[in-house]
Design a protein around this motif. Structure first.
Motif, PDB file in Angstrom:
ATOM      1  N   ILE A  90      20.058 -18.038 -18.297  1.00  0.00           N
ATOM      2  CA  ILE A  90      19.822 -18.386 -19.632  1.00  0.00           C
ATOM      3  C   ILE A  90      20.898 -19.086 -20.322  1.00  0.00           C
ATOM      4  CG2 ILE A  90      19.067 -17.825 -21.911  1.00  0.00           C
ATOM      5  CD1 ILE A  90      16.721 -17.323 -19.742  1.00  0.00           C
ATOM      6  N   ALA A  91      20.773 -20.119 -20.877  1.00  0.00           N
ATOM      7  CA  ALA A  91      22.103 -20.947 -21.651  1.00  0.00           C
ATOM      8  C   ALA A  91      22.775 -20.073 -22.679  1.00  0.00           C
ATOM      9  CB  ALA A  91      21.519 -22.397 -21.971  1.00  0.00           C
ATOM     10  N   THR A  92      23.848 -19.865 -22.642  1.00  0.00           N
ATOM     11  CA  THR A  92      24.688 -19.369 -23.898  1.00  0.00           C
ATOM     12  C   THR A  92      25.651 -20.322 -23.928  1.00  0.00           C
ATOM     13  OG1 THR A  92      26.339 -18.101 -22.645  1.00  0.00           O
ATOM     14  CG2 THR A  92      24.253 -17.215 -22.663  1.00  0.00           C
ATOM     15  N   GLU A 102      25.870 -20.347 -18.366  1.00  0.00           N
ATOM     16  CA  GLU A 102      24.608 -19.541 -18.146  1.00  0.00           C
ATOM     17  C   GLU A 102      24.706 -18.190 -17.663  1.00  0.00           C
ATOM     18  OE1 GLU A 102      21.529 -22.740 -16.718  1.00  0.00           O
ATOM     19  OE2 GLU A 102      22.860 -22.255 -15.197  1.00  0.00           O
ATOM     20  N   CYS A 103      23.769 -17.395 -18.094  1.00  0.00           N
ATOM     21  CA  CYS A 103      24.039 -15.828 -17.708  1.00  0.00           C
ATOM     22  C   CYS A 103      22.581 -15.475 -17.116  1.00  0.00           C
ATOM     23  CB  CYS A 103      24.265 -15.184 -19.393  1.00  0.00           C
ATOM     24  SG  CYS A 103      24.197 -13.365 -19.044  1.00  0.00           S
ATOM     25  N   MET A 104      22.626 -14.581 -16.602  1.00  0.00           N
ATOM     26  CA  MET A 104      21.386 -13.980 -15.784  1.00  0.00           C
ATOM     27  C   MET A 104      20.674 -13.302 -16.952  1.00  0.00           C
ATOM     28  SD  MET A 104      21.742 -12.894 -11.852  1.00  0.00           S
ATOM     29  CE  MET A 104      23.320 -11.978 -12.197  1.00  0.00           C
ATOM     30  N   VAL A 105      19.293 -13.434 -17.067  1.00  0.00           N
ATOM     31  CA  VAL A 105      18.676 -12.890 -18.145  1.00  0.00           C
ATOM     32  C   VAL A 105      18.721 -11.024 -18.334  1.00  0.00           C
ATOM     33  CG1 VAL A 105      16.438 -12.510 -16.991  1.00  0.00           C
ATOM     34  CG2 VAL A 105      16.338 -12.711 -19.522  1.00  0.00           C
ATOM     35  N   GLN A 106      18.983 -10.353 -17.098  1.00  0.00           N
ATOM     36  CA  GLN A 106      19.034  -8.997 -17.036  1.00  0.00           C
ATOM     37  C   GLN A 106      20.369  -8.542 -17.496  1.00  0.00           C
ATOM     38  OE1 GLN A 106      18.537 -10.713 -14.425  1.00  0.00           O
ATOM     39  NE2 GLN A 106      19.768 -10.188 -12.671  1.00  0.00           N
ATOM     40  N   ASP A 107      21.396  -9.534 -17.796  1.00  0.00           N
ATOM     41  CA  ASP A 107      22.624  -9.216 -18.279  1.00  0.00           C
ATOM     42  C   ASP A 107      23.071  -9.373 -19.688  1.00  0.00           C
ATOM     43  OD1 ASP A 107      23.477  -8.427 -15.655  1.00  0.00           O
ATOM     44  OD2 ASP A 107      24.307 -10.478 -15.098  1.00  0.00           O
ATOM     45  N   LEU A 108      21.813 -10.110 -20.221  1.00  0.00           N
ATOM     46  CA  LEU A 108      21.921 -10.174 -21.904  1.00  0.00           C
ATOM     47  C   LEU A 108      21.612  -8.985 -22.558  1.00  0.00           C
ATOM     48  CD1 LEU A 108      19.990 -13.874 -22.084  1.00  0.00           C
ATOM     49  CD2 LEU A 108      22.615 -13.131 -22.443  1.00  0.00           C
ATOM     50  N   GLN A 109      22.640  -8.652 -23.659  1.00  0.00           N
ATOM     51  CA  GLN A 109      22.391  -7.569 -24.279  1.00  0.00           C
ATOM     52  C   GLN A 109      22.260  -8.079 -25.872  1.00  0.00           C
ATOM     53  OE1 GLN A 109      25.311  -4.534 -23.392  1.00  0.00           O
ATOM     54  NE2 GLN A 109      25.122  -4.755 -21.314  1.00  0.00           N
ATOM     55  N   ALA A 110      21.690  -6.868 -26.744  1.00  0.00           N
ATOM     56  CA  ALA A 110      21.646  -7.198 -28.068  1.00  0.00           C
ATOM     57  C   ALA A 110      22.898  -7.445 -28.596  1.00  0.00           C
ATOM     58  CB  ALA A 110      20.913  -5.784 -28.946  1.00  0.00           C
ATOM     59  N   GLY A 111      22.940  -8.494 -29.547  1.00  0.00           N
ATOM     60  CA  GLY A 111      24.445  -8.805 -30.089  1.00  0.00           C
ATOM     61  C   GLY A 111      24.894  -9.858 -29.399  1.00  0.00           C
ATOM     62  N   ASP A 112      24.682 -10.377 -27.821  1.00  0.00           N
ATOM     63  CA  ASP A 112      25.068 -11.650 -27.362  1.00  0.00           C
ATOM     64  C   ASP A 112      24.439 -12.741 -28.056  1.00  0.00           C
ATOM     65  OD1 ASP A 112      26.133  -9.866 -25.598  1.00  0.00           O
ATOM     66  OD2 ASP A 112      24.688 -10.208 -24.031  1.00  0.00           O
TER      67      ASP A 112
END
Length: 329
Positions: free
Chosen positions: A128-130, A134-144
């Motif tokens: 996922i683009a940030t 890019e970051c793997m979807v499972q590594d994203l957390q609320a607040g990112d």
């Protein structure tokens, strides 16, 4: 042109459930959306296993005991012309034979969206683009923060996930992901193979879209795109973990660099997810409990018939779904 779906059912009426302790056994039936309007109702000729549907209720719940644990399942109930009443989950649950504890039926009829027959979400390892790459979807957390397709940073309010075992995939084919091969959308997108759930909507931007909808971009479920080369239901996947990404607004974000949607919080979505997911969403967005209208989608979402015609035109003209500069932000 009718569209058919296969799903799992218990034979019961949650509004008038059988006595506690009754064994519920799983059956697999074919559902037909006769006029292909994306809704199942009792007002036309929609049917289950060829038997006309006469009434539909979305948001019914059934509490059962499976393996000694009580579980509450959110789903839809169909009354059929032969007097049979059947229930199917809309919250992603894979049914098994179970013992009923209790049931609860909603008071009013409502159409059942065919989209509620499968949850819209990403699979594990999707990039996922940030703002920071890019970051793997499972590594994203609320607040990112995550980038939308216009490069605007948005705060992630919640990331919810559910693992689907191989046994569950074999038992419930609707949970199998759609694979969008690298480059299948056009413009070299997605950059890598992208796996999403069937109802997860992808952005389509082309001259054909402009001519059909007087809009430059629309959103179309992945399952509708499987008539095109390089896009198909992947039956080789042995297990899968799905992720919902939730923001303050419905958005088009970039997954494997391809434009696609975040979780859309329309009324039908909220009534079709699990009780736990509902509670989490309402804790973040309490105003949704009393909202009378659906939020605006990030892009227009055509009817099922128009989606089918759009895909047919792309196939016939051999045009990519993401054309030229229209697909680049």
């Amino acid at each position: 042109m009718p569209t058919s779906y296969t799903d799992q059912f218990w034979t019961l009426d949650p509004f008038s459930p059988p006595p506690a302790g009754t064994l519920l056994t799983v059956s697999e039936y074919t559902i037909t959306d006769q006029n292909d309007d994306d809704f199942l109702t009792g007002f036309g000729t929609d049917s289950i296993n060829g038997i006309d549907i006469t009434q539909t209720y979305l948001g019914d719940t059934v509490t059962v005991t499976i393996g000694g644990t009580n579980t509450t399942i959110v789903g839809a109930t169909f009354y059929l012309a032969n007097g049979t009443v059947v229930f199917t989950p809309t919250d992603g649950t894979v049914l098994r034979d179970a013992v009923i504890v209790t049931g609860n039926g909603v008071p009013n009829q409502s159409p059942i969206p065919t989209a509620s027959l499968g949850p819209p979400c990403f699979t594990q390892d999707t990039m996922i683009a940030t703002p920071y790459g890019e970051c793997m979807v499972q590594d994203l957390q609320a607040g990112d923060t995550v980038l939308d397709s216009d490069g605007v940073a948005m705060v992630l309010r919640s990331s919810m996930s559910r693992k689907i075992s191989g046994q569950e995939l074999r038992a419930c084919p609707k949970l199998r992901p759609v694979r969008i091969c690298a480059g299948a959308l056009g413009n070299g997108l997605p950059r890598r193979d992208l796996l999403v759930s069937r109802q997860h909507r992808m952005l389509v931007a082309s001259r054909i879209v402009e001519r059909m909808f007087s809009a430059s971009e629309v959103l179309v479920p992945a399952i509708k795109l499987t008539a095109l080369p390089g896009i198909f239901v992947d039956h080789s996947v042995e297990t899968v973990e799905y992720f919902h990404l939730l923001f303050d607004r419905h958005a088009v974000i970039l997954a494997e660099s391809a434009p696609t949607e975040s979780l859309y919080l329309g009324h039908e979505t909220l009534r079709s997810v699990s009780v736990e997911t509902q509670q989490e969403i309402y804790a973040i967005f309490p105003h949704l409990k009393d909202a009378e209208t659906d939020p605006l989608p990030a892009r227009p979402i055509p009817s099922s018939k128009r989606q089918r015609k759009l895909v047919e035109r792309h196939a016939a003209n051999r045009k990519p779904l993401l054309q030229g500069e229209m697909a680049l932000h």
